[in-house]
Design a protein around this motif. Structure first.
Motif, PDB file in Angstrom:
ATOM      1  N   VAL A  86       0.870  -1.311   0.062  1.00 22.42           N
ATOM      2  CA  VAL A  86      -0.021  -0.095  -0.114  1.00 22.42           C
ATOM      3  C   VAL A  86       0.903   1.343   0.020  1.00 22.42           C
ATOM      4  O   VAL A  86       0.307   2.222  -0.390  1.00 22.42           O
ATOM      5  N   ASN A  89       0.857   3.526  -2.851  1.00 18.71           N
ATOM      6  CA  ASN A  89      -0.377   4.133  -3.309  1.00 18.71           C
ATOM      7  C   ASN A  89       0.292   5.804  -3.162  1.00 18.71           C
ATOM      8  O   ASN A  89      -0.625   6.722  -3.936  1.00 18.71           O
ATOM      9  N   THR A  95      -4.340   6.575  -3.365  1.00 17.07           N
ATOM     10  CA  THR A  95      -4.922   6.920  -1.911  1.00 17.07           C
ATOM     11  C   THR A  95      -6.227   7.838  -2.239  1.00 17.07           C
ATOM     12  O   THR A  95      -6.295   8.423  -3.431  1.00 17.07           O
ATOM     13  N   ASN A  99      -9.491   5.514   1.447  1.00 16.52           N
ATOM     14  CA  ASN A  99      -8.287   4.769   1.510  1.00 16.52           C
ATOM     15  C   ASN A  99      -7.007   5.585   1.984  1.00 16.52           C
ATOM     16  O   ASN A  99      -6.241   5.831   0.986  1.00 16.52           O
TER      17      ASN A  99
END
Length: 583
Positions: A86, A89, A95, A99
């Protein structure tokens, strides 16, 4: 935001001692009777201090905290070794409000609420230790200031709630304050706290001692003030380039330097190789033999900053028990120790930033760079920061050529499980462990260290008035610590700006500076739109040929990416909450 003010206080490490009422380790704080924590009979303030210590646990800890990756893996300095992690991102526009990677909104407001509870109740405790209550209050205010700073560097202006403690049935309807209002509030908190804080060279009678290492002393409060004002003066938050903001930031950093000169603080750049990470034999292939011992000492001096449990360079550390987490998550994958993950893969962009030992970048005429020996005669901070092919680690040299132990499949053949760039992280890693098993060692994350103060000053002073002698002195002190030559004289303001930004990048790699620097300087749109690179080594016989190769494409949206999106649930639960632009 409501639920985080009300139930954001979860279990705390509070235990009964010295005759005080016992607190359960796993009892949520909101379910503990405040009369137990703030005990009218506890003249030593045991439970109250443990409550304060629990707030300290909320300080920033930069070790592999984003899905087991470091934050820098979302910049141009590194990549995670797995495509799906992640942290990427941040470099591929992944993002959003629902999120939010690195979402510390709830954590920091929980810490603010804890602080407010502490400040509202500490006077109940009949503490008989002279000066301690005022100091604890001051430390709590600094912790609250840090929480707000962590919020505004991500989101800009946020709601300021003062000393308010919201009740469980209370509707939260609190608008965002402006960024400048938040800066002013944090400054007031720090300035108010400073007179009651310990200095860095005192005794247990009201002054600093070894058992207070890791707490907010006066120097730490001044250091946070320095960082806050530097960020506030930077292009992201100072679009009109108000030079008085730069001058104010320079003054804040200089106050710490002057206090060091006056021996009020004992901060200093670490110049001792307290841990022998390497000897001349280990680094034979990296530097001419005539002065190899000096080069090795410079590498060890730099690494010792991060491998010593406490040292005078680290002004504010994140304290943690001895562990091996950094090693297990970042070891090159070919080592036989269990759980080697190789998560952090530095980019070629970062590696190229490390100068030759003559002070020239590898692309400059006269640098002496040899593409067949790409790591030879480089800034000692390079082998102290990055693991590259041939660098000694534990019991052998790292092998990141295609088919080597640490890159068995080779460039472009896997999407996780081995380095994507041909590099691994070296910084923070302890080298005195077994090659087959892990041992627990100190890993004290440097939230703020003295090197930052010098570079904060250099940057702010250069922007305020230009590259005067004090700017040169601050930058050259950082370089001299590792044996790098002084900057050439006669630089323009723009040239000095580039030198300072370079120095921050190589000095603070993986310490969570680059991520924020490219935002506050508003250069993320340049450095994170395009392609990041690595290196491929092809070994034939005893000869390895190196080629720079593509490692990942990046995409940064300048229309919204310089600020984080407000978490969606905060927008839903607080009707006065306004989302950041274009999210």
């Amino acid at each position: 935001m409501k639920k985080y003010f009300i139930v954001g206080l979860m279990s705390t490490m509070l235990f009964g001692a010295w005759g005080c009422k016992k607190l359960s380790e796993d009892t949520p704080l909101e379910l503990i009777d405040q009369e137990i924590i703030f005990d009218k009979t506890d003249s030593l303030g045991v439970n109250a201090e443990r409550f304060l210590n629990n707030i300290y646990a909320g300080l920033p800890n930069g070790y592999n905290r984003i899905g087991n990756n470091i934050l820098d893996a979302g910049t141009d300095d590194a990549l995670p070794n797995a495509l799906g992690d992640v942290v990427q991102n941040f470099s591929n526009n992944g993002t959003g409000p629902s999120n939010v990677v690195d979402d510390v909104w709830a954590k920091n407001y929980a810490n603010i609420r804890k602080t407010n509870i502490f400040l509202a109740n500490i006077d109940i405790v009949p503490l008989n230790l002279k000066g301690y209550k005022d100091r604890w209050k001051a430390e709590a205010r600094c912790l609250r200031a840090m929480s707000y700073f962590e919020l505004i560097k991500r989101w800009g202006g946020v709601p300021l709630i003062g000393d308010k403690i919201f009740s469980a049935d209370e509707t939260i309807d609190v608008p965002r304050n402006t960024y400048q209002e938040c800066v002013d509030y944090i400054l007031n908190e720090l300035n108010t706290a400073m007179p009651y804080l310990l200095t860095a060279n005192s005794s247990t009678n009201g002054t600093f001692a070894a058992n207070f290492y890791g707490r907010f002393g006066r120097g730490a409060a001044m250091a946070l003030k320095s960082r806050l004002l530097l960020y506030a003066a930077s292009p992201l938050n100072n679009p009109n380039n108000d030079l008085t903001k730069w001058a104010t930031a320079a003054t804040a950093a200089k106050a710490i330097m002057d206090s060091v000169s006056a021996t009020k603080f004992t901060y200093a750049l670490n110049t001792a190789a307290t841990t022998i990470h390497y000897n001349a034999t280990n680094l034979t292939a990296l530097y001419p033999s005539t002065t190899l011992s000096t080069y090795t000492t410079n590498v060890n001096k730099f690494l010792s900053v991060f491998s010593t449990a406490s040292n005078s360079e680290i002004i504010l550390p994140y304290m943690a028990s001895n562990n091996s987490t950094v090693e297990s998550l970042n070891d090159p994958v070919g080592y036989t120790r269990a759980s080697s993950s190789g998560k952090t893969n530095p980019t070629q962009e970062l590696v190229n930033e490390y100068e030759m030992t003559n002070g020239k970048l590898i692309t400059e005429n006269g640098s002496g760079y040899d593409a067949t020996k790409p790591y030879y005669n480089r800034d000692p901070r390079l082998p102290g920061t990055v693991m590259f092919d041939g660098l000694y680690w534990l019991n052998r040299n790292v092998q990141t050529y295609d088919g080597g132990l640490d890159r068995p499949f080779g460039y472009g053949r896997v999407t996780k499980g081995e380095t994507r760039t041909g590099y691994y992280m070296r910084k923070f890693m302890t080298s005195n462990s077994s090659a087959t098993s892990y041992s627990n060692y100190p890993h004290i994350f440097p939230i703020i260290r003295y090197a930052e103060i010098l570079l904060n000053y250099a940057e702010a002073q250069n922007e305020a008035i230009g590259p005067d002698g004090d700017v040169y002195a601050a930058v050259n002190a950082i370089r001299a610590r590792v044996g790098m030559p002084a900057l050439t004289t006669g630089l323009t303001q723009a040239q000095m700006r580039d030198k300072i930004r370079h120095e921050r990048r190589v000095e603070f790699a993986f310490e969570e500076h680059r991520f924020w620097d490219i935002r506050r300087w508003k250069i993320a749109g340049t450095v994170l739109n395009g392609t990041l690179h690595g290196i491929q080594g092809i070994k034939v016989g005893n000869t390895t040929t190196y080629t720079f190769v593509d490692a990942a494409t990046t995409n940064f949206d300048v229309n919204k990416g310089y600020l984080f999106p407000i978490p969606q649930n905060e927008v839903f639960s607080n009707k006065s909450m306004v989302q950041n632009p274009n999210w």
